[in-house]
Design an enzyme around this catalytic site. Sequence first.
Site, short mmCIF file in Angstrom:
data_model
loop_
_atom_site.label_atom_id
_atom_site.label_comp_id
_atom_site.label_asym_id
_atom_site.label_seq_id
_atom_site.Cartn_x
_atom_site.Cartn_y
_atom_site.Cartn_z
N ARG A 92 0.82 -1.22 0.00
CA ARG A 92 0.00 0.00 0.00
C ARG A 92 0.85 1.26 0.00
NH1 ARG A 92 -5.51 -0.83 3.51
NH2 ARG A 92 -6.09 -2.79 2.53
N ARG A 126 -21.48 -0.05 3.35
CA ARG A 126 -20.75 -1.29 3.64
C ARG A 126 -20.82 -1.66 5.13
NH1 ARG A 126 -14.58 -2.51 1.65
NH2 ARG A 126 -13.88 -1.25 3.39
#
Length: 223
Positions: A92, A126
Amino acid sequence: MASKLLRAVVLGPPGSGKGTVCQRIAESFGLQHLSSGHFLRENIRAKSEVGVLAKQYLERGLLVPDHVITSVMMMELEKKQSQHWLLDGFPRTLVQAEALDRICELDLVISLNIPFETLKDRLSARWIHPASGRVYNMEFNPPHVHGIDDITGEPLIQREDDKPDAVAARLRKYKDAAKPVIELYKSRGVLHSFSGTETNKIWPYVYTLVSSKIRPVSSKEAD
């Protein structure tokens, strides 16, 4: 084509459908799907040294530092030296990408470019099952019973950073960290970017690309 082991990565911001794309690639091409989130949860459950450390950061709503996540992923990759694999959620940051460089050379990096508004809508809808990491979306993948995990019957939660106020800051943070990683792989000629708002529409293009690197495990075409 099959003699060399394939080393691939899927990059994408939270809510980009990265997990779904990785799952489909793994099933279609027989690659090991290596998810950093999954390995972190395993270490936390096992109360390993890195698991205890990671839990302290997560409980405070902080990102797990590079050296902790890198340590987890290097241990896992060590075990998979003889297999084709696909990384999900790692690297990342540039520091993580450099650590990965020290043990292998990537053949393929897929970057998912999803419009900001789409990501914001997806993340705000979500909900997750904390123990397994199973993700539900109230709009297109809701649980059978509202607020309850389909498999265990345990309650679902909405993460603090999936709440609308936190989403924009989270996406900005991802973009800042990911930019140098994307530039690095672009400069090496291994980066392939796909843009769109629907995973099902992006998927056939991803399937075609991966097919050029490794043979599908069955004759089943892209859905």
